[in-house]
Scaffold this motif. Sequence first.
Motif, mmCIF file in Angstrom:
data_model
loop_
_atom_site.group_PDB
_atom_site.id
_atom_site.type_symbol
_atom_site.label_atom_id
_atom_site.label_comp_id
_atom_site.label_asym_id
_atom_site.label_seq_id
_atom_site.Cartn_x
_atom_site.Cartn_y
_atom_site.Cartn_z
ATOM 1 N N SER A 27 82.427 80.774 -74.742
ATOM 2 C CA SER A 27 83.409 81.666 -75.244
ATOM 3 C C SER A 27 82.899 83.011 -75.522
ATOM 4 N N VAL A 28 83.441 84.128 -74.850
ATOM 5 C CA VAL A 28 82.614 85.440 -75.396
ATOM 6 C C VAL A 28 82.827 85.552 -76.986
ATOM 7 N N ASP A 29 83.854 84.732 -77.516
ATOM 8 C CA ASP A 29 84.182 85.218 -78.952
ATOM 9 C C ASP A 29 82.720 84.790 -79.813
ATOM 10 N N GLU A 30 81.967 83.737 -79.103
ATOM 11 C CA GLU A 30 80.873 83.228 -79.795
ATOM 12 C C GLU A 30 79.527 84.533 -80.029
ATOM 13 N N LEU A 31 79.785 85.336 -79.007
ATOM 14 C CA LEU A 31 78.779 86.333 -79.008
ATOM 15 C C LEU A 31 78.999 87.414 -80.228
ATOM 16 N N VAL A 32 80.003 87.291 -80.764
ATOM 17 C CA VAL A 32 80.664 88.773 -81.721
ATOM 18 C C VAL A 32 80.184 88.489 -83.073
ATOM 19 N N LEU A 49 72.544 88.384 -85.204
ATOM 20 C CA LEU A 49 72.605 88.974 -83.905
ATOM 21 C C LEU A 49 71.348 88.234 -83.109
ATOM 22 N N GLY A 50 70.435 87.905 -83.916
ATOM 23 C CA GLY A 50 68.907 87.066 -83.235
ATOM 24 C C GLY A 50 69.416 86.047 -82.714
ATOM 25 N N LEU A 51 70.557 85.274 -83.279
ATOM 26 C CA LEU A 51 70.808 83.787 -83.179
ATOM 27 C C LEU A 51 71.557 83.795 -81.533
ATOM 28 N N ARG A 52 72.653 84.999 -81.491
ATOM 29 C CA ARG A 52 73.194 85.270 -80.314
ATOM 30 C C ARG A 52 72.177 85.392 -79.118
ATOM 31 N N CYS A 53 71.390 86.187 -79.330
ATOM 32 C CA CYS A 53 70.419 86.732 -78.305
ATOM 33 C C CYS A 53 69.492 85.558 -77.804
ATOM 34 N N TYR A 61 78.419 93.389 -81.109
ATOM 35 C CA TYR A 61 78.866 93.760 -82.497
ATOM 36 C C TYR A 61 80.165 94.384 -82.587
ATOM 37 N N SER A 62 80.810 94.136 -83.832
ATOM 38 C CA SER A 62 82.038 94.903 -84.207
ATOM 39 C C SER A 62 82.009 95.514 -85.644
ATOM 40 N N ALA A 63 82.342 96.882 -85.565
ATOM 41 C CA ALA A 63 82.489 97.476 -86.793
ATOM 42 C C ALA A 63 83.676 98.651 -86.544
ATOM 43 N N PRO A 64 84.762 97.880 -86.367
ATOM 44 C CA PRO A 64 85.982 98.865 -86.153
ATOM 45 C C PRO A 64 86.450 99.811 -87.141
ATOM 46 N N HIS A 65 85.974 99.452 -88.434
ATOM 47 C CA HIS A 65 86.288 100.238 -89.662
ATOM 48 C C HIS A 65 85.489 101.589 -89.587
ATOM 49 N N ARG A 252 85.986 92.637 -73.480
ATOM 50 C CA ARG A 252 86.956 93.974 -73.399
ATOM 51 C C ARG A 252 86.529 94.448 -74.677
ATOM 52 N N LEU A 253 85.427 95.518 -74.731
ATOM 53 C CA LEU A 253 85.157 96.105 -75.770
ATOM 54 C C LEU A 253 86.029 96.968 -76.289
ATOM 55 N N ARG A 254 86.441 96.889 -77.609
ATOM 56 C CA ARG A 254 87.359 97.793 -78.341
ATOM 57 C C ARG A 254 86.560 98.890 -79.050
ATOM 58 N N PRO A 255 87.146 99.866 -79.540
ATOM 59 C CA PRO A 255 86.557 100.894 -80.176
ATOM 60 C C PRO A 255 85.791 100.473 -81.356
ATOM 61 N N GLY A 256 84.489 100.874 -81.551
ATOM 62 C CA GLY A 256 83.882 100.210 -82.472
ATOM 63 C C GLY A 256 82.974 99.066 -82.167
ATOM 64 N N MET A 257 83.171 98.319 -81.061
ATOM 65 C CA MET A 257 82.472 97.285 -80.705
ATOM 66 C C MET A 257 81.343 97.863 -79.583
#
Length: 302
Positions: A27-32, A49-53, A61-65, A252-257
């Motif tokens: 699932s793509v969620d496992e990458l986030v 990040l290294g584990l995903r790669c 990555y996600s930093a929507p704030h 689907r990348l959202r702003p900040g991702m």
Amino acid sequence: MRSPFDLADDTAYRAWRDAKLAAYPRSVDELVVPLADPRHLTTDEIEDLGLRCARANMAIYSAPHLPAGDKSIPKQLGQQLGLTRLEGNYLADEDGLSSITPAGEEGGARGDFIPYTHKPINWHTDGYYNTLDRRILGMTLHCAQDAEAGGENALLDHEIAYIQLRDANPDYIAALMQPDAMTIPARMDEDNVARPEQSGPVFAVDPVQGFLYMRYTARTRSIVWKDDAVTQAAVKALADILANSEYILTARLRPGMGLICNNVLHTRSGFSDSPEHRRLLYRGRYYDRLRFDSNKAPAHAA
Ligand SMILES: [Fe+2]
């Protein structure tokens, strides 16, 4: 040293293959990975990040704030992960990142290239037309603004494509490792530079570090495949894998991702914009692969 990419060593390949498929995210969620501040990674964040790669040659990555339009976010994030040698081209902005957004009526040169339109983009790795000494090994995509509808990216680790193709027939891998498997005819390219005819393999193993590198496009225009039966069959089998693989992940990348990757296979779906949702992504192409060296990270100011 034994290599899983040695066609003569089936034992090494099997062991690597089985572990790779077992660990691959379904699932793509496992990458986030949520990041407090991509410009200043913590040791734990680098590890995450290294584990995903390690599993998929990519992470999201996600930093929507944070202000999504801040280009220092992808630039500094990449620098902390070994991405320093950025490929500049004449369509790139001054900092070397390209702003991928529809060019509009007066778009000039950009509008001639599909990335700067609303159109879908088929499977490819970035810089597939580059010479081997200018290989694109790392790629980042940061979402400053998402589209009104559409604009998803399908993603597939190129090592998975290799596995599925080798399992279908190892001769296909051998065919696509030929130095004249794929030829880009002489042309004017995206850099507005006249380039001579360019031949190269689809799959190549780095002679020093041993990693697998892939250059590929599903485009049928402006590309010539070697005219022998096994290469033609391999190209068809690869296209079938990319149409049907159960390992394809869609983001689907959202702003900040954003996506960071070792230039994995990817697509873009077509999309529509609105004044509030004019899709804008910052793309970086690098001559470096991702590196996760948490010891070198500065302490995070908590
Ligand atoms: Fe791309």
